[in-house]
Design a protein around this motif. Sequence first.
Motif, PDB file in Angstrom:
ATOM      1  N   SER A 257      -6.755  -8.794 -35.862  1.00  0.00           N
ATOM      2  CA  SER A 257      -7.940  -8.133 -36.428  1.00  0.00           C
ATOM      3  C   SER A 257      -7.746  -6.631 -36.594  1.00  0.00           C
ATOM      4  CB  SER A 257      -9.167  -8.401 -35.564  1.00  0.00           C
ATOM      5  OG  SER A 257      -8.991  -7.880 -34.255  1.00  0.00           O
ATOM      6  N   LEU A 258      -6.850  -6.028 -35.821  1.00  0.00           N
ATOM      7  CA  LEU A 258      -6.614  -4.585 -35.940  1.00  0.00           C
ATOM      8  C   LEU A 258      -6.010  -4.218 -37.288  1.00  0.00           C
ATOM      9  CD1 LEU A 258      -5.074  -3.828 -32.406  1.00  0.00           C
ATOM     10  CD2 LEU A 258      -7.431  -3.439 -33.174  1.00  0.00           C
ATOM     11  N   TYR A 259      -5.410  -5.201 -37.957  1.00  0.00           N
ATOM     12  CA  TYR A 259      -4.688  -4.923 -39.208  1.00  0.00           C
ATOM     13  C   TYR A 259      -5.343  -5.581 -40.415  1.00  0.00           C
ATOM     14  CZ  TYR A 259      -1.459  -3.315 -35.735  1.00  0.00           C
ATOM     15  OH  TYR A 259      -0.920  -2.641 -34.673  1.00  0.00           O
ATOM     16  N   ASN A 260      -6.572  -6.046 -40.234  1.00  0.00           N
ATOM     17  CA  ASN A 260      -7.313  -6.586 -41.374  1.00  0.00           C
ATOM     18  C   ASN A 260      -7.450  -5.527 -42.461  1.00  0.00           C
ATOM     19  OD1 ASN A 260      -7.632  -9.016 -40.077  1.00  0.00           O
ATOM     20  ND2 ASN A 260      -9.754  -8.672 -39.474  1.00  0.00           N
ATOM     21  N   SER A 261      -7.278  -5.946 -43.700  1.00  0.00           N
ATOM     22  CA  SER A 261      -7.442  -5.094 -44.896  1.00  0.00           C
ATOM     23  C   SER A 261      -6.283  -4.141 -45.131  1.00  0.00           C
ATOM     24  CB  SER A 261      -8.753  -4.287 -44.832  1.00  0.00           C
ATOM     25  OG  SER A 261      -9.864  -5.158 -44.717  1.00  0.00           O
ATOM     26  N   TYR A 262      -5.286  -4.117 -44.253  1.00  0.00           N
ATOM     27  CA  TYR A 262      -4.090  -3.321 -44.539  1.00  0.00           C
ATOM     28  C   TYR A 262      -3.243  -4.029 -45.584  1.00  0.00           C
ATOM     29  CZ  TYR A 262      -4.061   0.495 -41.122  1.00  0.00           C
ATOM     30  OH  TYR A 262      -4.319   1.653 -40.438  1.00  0.00           O
ATOM     31  N   LEU A 263      -2.705  -3.249 -46.515  1.00  0.00           N
ATOM     32  CA  LEU A 263      -1.737  -3.745 -47.472  1.00  0.00           C
ATOM     33  C   LEU A 263      -0.432  -2.981 -47.275  1.00  0.00           C
ATOM     34  CD1 LEU A 263      -3.754  -4.195 -50.790  1.00  0.00           C
ATOM     35  CD2 LEU A 263      -2.995  -5.963 -49.204  1.00  0.00           C
ATOM     36  N   PHE A 264       0.682  -3.717 -47.248  1.00  0.00           N
ATOM     37  CA  PHE A 264       1.999  -3.134 -47.035  1.00  0.00           C
ATOM     38  C   PHE A 264       2.848  -3.355 -48.282  1.00  0.00           C
ATOM     39  CE2 PHE A 264       0.211  -4.026 -42.954  1.00  0.00           C
ATOM     40  CZ  PHE A 264       0.676  -3.030 -42.101  1.00  0.00           C
ATOM     41  N   VAL A 265       3.440  -2.266 -48.776  1.00  0.00           N
ATOM     42  CA  VAL A 265       4.341  -2.341 -49.919  1.00  0.00           C
ATOM     43  C   VAL A 265       5.713  -1.869 -49.462  1.00  0.00           C
ATOM     44  CG1 VAL A 265       4.869  -1.525 -52.235  1.00  0.00           C
ATOM     45  CG2 VAL A 265       2.492  -1.994 -51.593  1.00  0.00           C
ATOM     46  N   PHE A 266       6.676  -2.785 -49.466  1.00  0.00           N
ATOM     47  CA  PHE A 266       8.048  -2.468 -49.073  1.00  0.00           C
ATOM     48  C   PHE A 266       8.827  -2.055 -50.316  1.00  0.00           C
ATOM     49  CE2 PHE A 266       6.356  -5.253 -45.864  1.00  0.00           C
ATOM     50  CZ  PHE A 266       6.914  -4.813 -44.679  1.00  0.00           C
ATOM     51  N   LYS A 267       9.399  -0.868 -50.276  1.00  0.00           N
ATOM     52  CA  LYS A 267      10.093  -0.341 -51.443  1.00  0.00           C
ATOM     53  C   LYS A 267      11.606  -0.420 -51.253  1.00  0.00           C
ATOM     54  CE  LYS A 267       6.322   2.670 -52.881  1.00  0.00           C
ATOM     55  NZ  LYS A 267       5.936   4.014 -53.382  1.00  0.00           N
TER      56      LYS A 267
END
Length: 339
Positions: A257-267
């Motif tokens: 739940s601490l990371y809800n709504s996070y989006l990660f983009v790996f470049k």
Amino acid sequence: MSTFKFLLSLGALLLLLSCQNESDVQDDNRQGTIVNTSPLTTYLQRVAMVSTVQDNIIDGSTYCTIKFPYTVTVNSQKIAINSASDYQKVADNINASNTDNDVVTIDFPVTMIYYNYYQTVIATESDFNSLIDYWNKFPDLLAKINGLNINYPIRINIYNSLNQSASSETIASDHAFYDFIKNLNGSTYISLQYPISVVDYNNKTNVISNNLEFENAIKYAIDYCPENNIATLDFAATITQGSWGIPYFFDVTEKTSLYNSYLFVFKSDKSVVATKAGVSEIGQWDSSVQNGTTELKLNFSSDLLSKLNKNWKLFEFNNSQVRLRDVSNGTNYLYFEKK
């Protein structure tokens, strides 16, 4: 297992659960207790799914299989499929000549069995094609884990936290094990009674003594059983496509739940951008292969995101899901899911 050992095991489970709150209980692999959302539970359900790849030469789908008996026509020859050994007759016919069309035509109606044991009658070729088209919409559905067969019966200790009742159940088959896991709810905690005997894809019998050994045996099957490696993907190329969320994070306790709504983009330059509510943080990522296992290393500086800073070992992945774990201090998990 003797009556005394069973009572001792069940008593230990009761004592453990009565002394812990809900978040503490989710510390699954350390204590041997797992719940319906524990990674091992979901892996075990996939081990117990219907085997569906063996007739891909006929139905072309890894998510369903055709129930015996039935017949097919290959290059004008009728072939009765009464058991798994008859699949070889189809392959032999196809390989007999390079000049025929090798089209496999199923004689309808047939009964299809899905990976989850659901059965349905398919009356016509049109209905069959519609079913296969449906499954083709889900190419990254996590399918059965092949190459690991459990020697039943097995026994499971059960604790219901709602009514604080304890019981046990004997599981006699894959189907029963699949349904047992499917019917678990959030208030039920289970503990497998070890040892448990399994047979790997080399037909070698192994004895499993604890949860981590079971998970390692599943990992081995995922990596080495040919039936689990139909598609070949490159990890770095996969993770640098699109954006990813975190559907599951376990570090001593579950912290998803601490990371809800996070989006990660790996470049491709090895930077990773984590964004939530329009606010972004840039970290670093790297991957390497150590002792045959792909590792993902993350490096963030903020207090929250730095909790992800581990040398994660890749458990499995496809185009839309990445599952990692860390066993250096207990067993922790980090999953990414394509958004």
